[in-house]
Write a protein that holds these residues in place. Structure first.
Motif: not given
Ligand code: ADP
Ligand code: ZN
Length: 731
Positions: A563-564, A602-607, A612-615
């Motif tokens: 999140d930094l 702390f904000q896994p739903e941040h766009p 990033i996660l979805a590549g």
């Protein structure tokens, strides 16, 4: 017919010196005359200074007072192409031309005559008396055929003192010769060794080669995930450039990159290229500068300032990791090496390759608009695939205070270490703790010269200001309330994380990769090599590790605080976070083993985190592009930052307000000015800082308007004004 580029003795020439004068100075051409572009030494007051003959004299000075050029230096004259490049770069960045010329002459001893050194080779006859030592010298020389050595090399290799060699010289058995100190680099062989490319790579390489063969300017964005073989592909473009007899330049963002990289280039071309960066010795700098100018260096691997070397025939510029923010020079002349590479290439008919796994939005937009060609390498080379990415939701992890490695991450690291693989814990903060707070009064220890908090560096046993570099010992008592023993670290830095990791993984071998833990670039290179060879189980690293090193055993990356980067108010915060996280994740699983990347957030739903996660790179860029287009900001609008600074706070605000009120020149081109506002870091090195921001439509002639606008004001006292065209950071 007289040659318009040659000036006879006594003719007036206009010389641009490297001194901070805003004009050309007239001199008389020296005995023997001189060419346009000649590097000359001219008298200026009582001094002798370096300059370049820019053209015919202006004749706007009392002719009787005009002095002759002292002498023409023994270096290749500055080419027309280079002069236009410097002029246009100066116009673009609103930098005085003399400052550009200084950038282009940043090598020591250019005005010295070519210096010579002694070399030794086999002479004739036999020594009067044969000794063991003498025999060793002669055998060494015979072993190496006709090669010549320096005195030091020869005596070391033969294991004798230098007087033994000198004795043989006296008898003529060994020959001593003078040779220029600045010698050409070894010829590179385009055909030395190439890898067999995959179909994808081969197609990319051929497209780049065809571009090089065309001999015309063109820029290609070469996109592909880390490890897809971008380097292999652009080295083929380098090979083609060398075949054409032209020179190539590969720009890299950090000197840390060059260790592994140089070995690779050497393996490909059979000899070492020239290497240009701040760690290069002064003599080597001068050698490179001269050799580049006379064609004795075919390939330069360098940091951004290598762009200002006097290439004789530059045919290709590769900008590797083109999105990297260190390409933007933030001190002195504010230029972006990526943009200047494109400018230079367009003037000299060279190709540009911008390589990245995560291109800047600027380049992405240029490729999208058809200004740049696009090349994509889809698959990773061989078996390796992109790592599996997942978020660790820190809201549900059970973590005591002052601990940053979550139980989930801990287990994952342990599993890797047990299997003999490597894990990397990434945190983008140098030092031990970003904040030192007094638990008695709440005071945070700050820098005396900047509005910045001091960062504790336990390794150095000091507090360090990351703005100005000021350091001081950790105080015993609070500077504010004077209570002793209450100062406590808050938050993690790379050193503190290392401490935690050591406690969690007592049996693992730990390596910490942070720029300030290495005394030199060489030590850093060695550290990186040791890690790559398996000399560590757990690596704790800062941003340094995100940049292109190959760690074949690395299969897990844990990002401590994803999140930094999202917290900044910076226009490019999302873009940076996206790039950095993807680059770091790309470190995992580069060899055969599938890697895994875990992002603590702390904000896994941040766009941004979700992209990033979805590549989902294209998804991310499109969303980001839309937002910027909507806001009219780069790359869909133009911006210029104005930074005013002075020790006197009133003075900077007065000038800032005056600028804001007298904005007619800006309004003429439809530009708007915002500010003045205190800069986010409102004081650096004791100087108060104020910013203004100019915004305009994409097509607006912003440089000319800004030049006219600020030209209305004289800078009084110790006030400084700098213009940052296309600002990258806003601190
Ligand atoms: P990138 O620049 O995209 O990160 P690299 O060119 O560094 O990718 O390639 C990653 C690794 O894979 C390197 O070690 C490289 O030598 C190797 N590699 C890539 N392509 C090939 C190939 N065609 N044959 C052999 N090795 C390759
Ligand atoms: Zn400071």
């Amino acid at each position: 017919m007289s040659d318009p580029d040659f000036f006879q003795q006594g003719q007036l020439v206009a010389v641009l010196t490297t001194q901070p004068l805003d004009r050309f100075l007239d001199y008389k051409a020296p005995e023997g005359g001189c060419f346009r572009g000649a590097f000359v030494e001219v008298p200026l007051g009582p001094r002798k200074v370096l300059g370049v003959v820019w053209g015919p004299g202006r004749g706007d000075f009392d002719i009787s007072k005009i002095r002759p050029v002292n002498r023409v230096l023994e270096v290749a004259p500055m080419r027309d192409e280079m002069r236009s490049f410097l002029e246009r770069a100066a116009d673009y960045t609103l930098t005085p031309l003399h400052a550009m010329v200084r950038l282009a002459t940043r090598a020591p001893g250019l005005s010295d005559p070519p210096s010579m050194r002694k070399i030794y080779r086999l002479g004739d006859g036999e020594p009067d008396r044969q000794t063991d030592a003498r025999r060793r010298v002669l055998e060494t020389l015979k072993d190496y055929g006709g090669l010549a050595f320096t005195l030091k090399e020869l005596s070391e290799m033969a294991g004798v003192t230098s007087s033994v060699v000198k004795g043989l010289v006296k008898q003529g058995v060994v020959r001593e010769e003078d040779t220029p100190r600045d010698v050409p680099f070894f010829r590179l062989d385009s055909e030395h060794a190439g890898k067999e490319l995959t179909a994808d790579q081969a197609a990319g390489a051929e497209a780049l080669r065809a571009g090089v063969r065309s001999g015309d300017y063109g820029t290609t964005l070469l996109r592909g995930v880390t490890g897809s073989g971008k380097t292999e592909v652009y080295l083929e473009a380098v090979a083609e450039t060398l075949r054409m007899g032209r020179q190539a330049l590969v720009l890299l963002p950090e000197i840390a990159l060059t260790a592994e990289f140089l070995t690779r280039v050497e393996a490909r071309f059979g000899a070492k290229p020239a290497e240009w960066h701040s760690g290069v010795t002064m003599t080597e700098r001068r050698r490179i500068w001269k050799m580049v100018g006379q064609g004795g260096a075919q390939l330069v691997i360098g940091a951004r300032s290598a762009l200002f070397l006097p290439y004789q025939n530059l045919g290709l510029i590769v900008v590797d990791e083109e999105h990297d923010t260190s390409y933007k020079q933030e001190d002195g002349v504010l230029y972006n090496a990526r943009d200047m590479a494109v400018l230079r290439a367009s003037i000299c008919g060279a190709r540009v390759v911008l390589a990245s796994a995560t291109p800047s939005l600027e380049s992405w937009a240029n490729a999208d608009a058809g200004k740049y060609d696009k090349l994509e390498l889809t698959a990773r080379f061989g078996e390796a695939v992109l790592p599996e990415m997942r978020a660790i939701d820190m809201r549900v992890e059970d973590l005591p205070s002052n601990r940053w490695i979550s139980p989930t991450l801990q287990k994952a690291v342990e599993a890797r270490v047990d299997r003999g693989e490597q894990a990397l814990l990434f945190i983008n903060r140098r030092g031990y703790a970003p904040v030192t707070i007094c638990r008695a009064c709440g005071h945070q220890v700050g820098c005396d010269h900047c509005d910045a908090r001091m960062v504790e560096h336990r390794f150095l046993k000091r507090l360090v200001c990351h703005q100005c570099g000021e350091t001081k010992p950790m105080p015993e008592e609070c500077p504010s309330c004077h209570v002793e023993g209450k100062l406590a670290p808050v938050g993690p830095g790379v050193e503190r994380l290392a401490e935690e990791a050591q406690a969690l993984f007592p049996d693992a071998r730990l390596a910490v990769l942070s720029s300030d833990l290495f005394g030199s670039a060489r030590a850093l290179k060695e550290g990186i090599n040791t890690i790559a060879e398996g000399g560590a189980d757990v690596i704790i690293g800062t941003q340094l590790v995100a940049k292109g090193h190959n760690f074949p055993l690395l299969t897990l990356v844990g990002v401590i605080d994803a999140d930094l980067g999202l917290q900044g108010s910076d226009l490019r915060a999302a873009e940076r976070t996206f790039q950095l996280m993807r680059q770091v994740a790309g470190r995992a699983g580069r060899a055969e083993k599938r890697g895994e990347a875990m992002l603590q957030t702390f904000q896994p739903e941040h766009p941004v985190i979700r992209a990033i996660l979805a590549g989902d790179e294209v998804g991310f860029w499109s969303a980001e592009a839309n937002e910027r287009r909507h806001a009219g900001v780069p790359p869909y609008g133009r911006m210029a930052g104005i930074i005013l600074s002075s020790p006197d706070v009133q003075q900077v605000f007065d000038l800032g307000n005056a600028l804001a009120r007298n904005d007619g020149a800006l309004r003429e081109v439809g530009a708007q000015v915002f500010g003045p506002a205190p800069a986010p870091i409102a004081r650096v090195r004791g100087r108060h800082r104020v910013r203004l921001l100019v915004k305009a439509d994409k097509g607006a002639p912003i440089q000319a308007a800004v030049a006219k606008w600020i030209g209305q004001f004289r800078l009084k006292g110790d006030i400084r004004l700098s213009v940052d065209i296309d600002p990258q950071s806003f601190y």
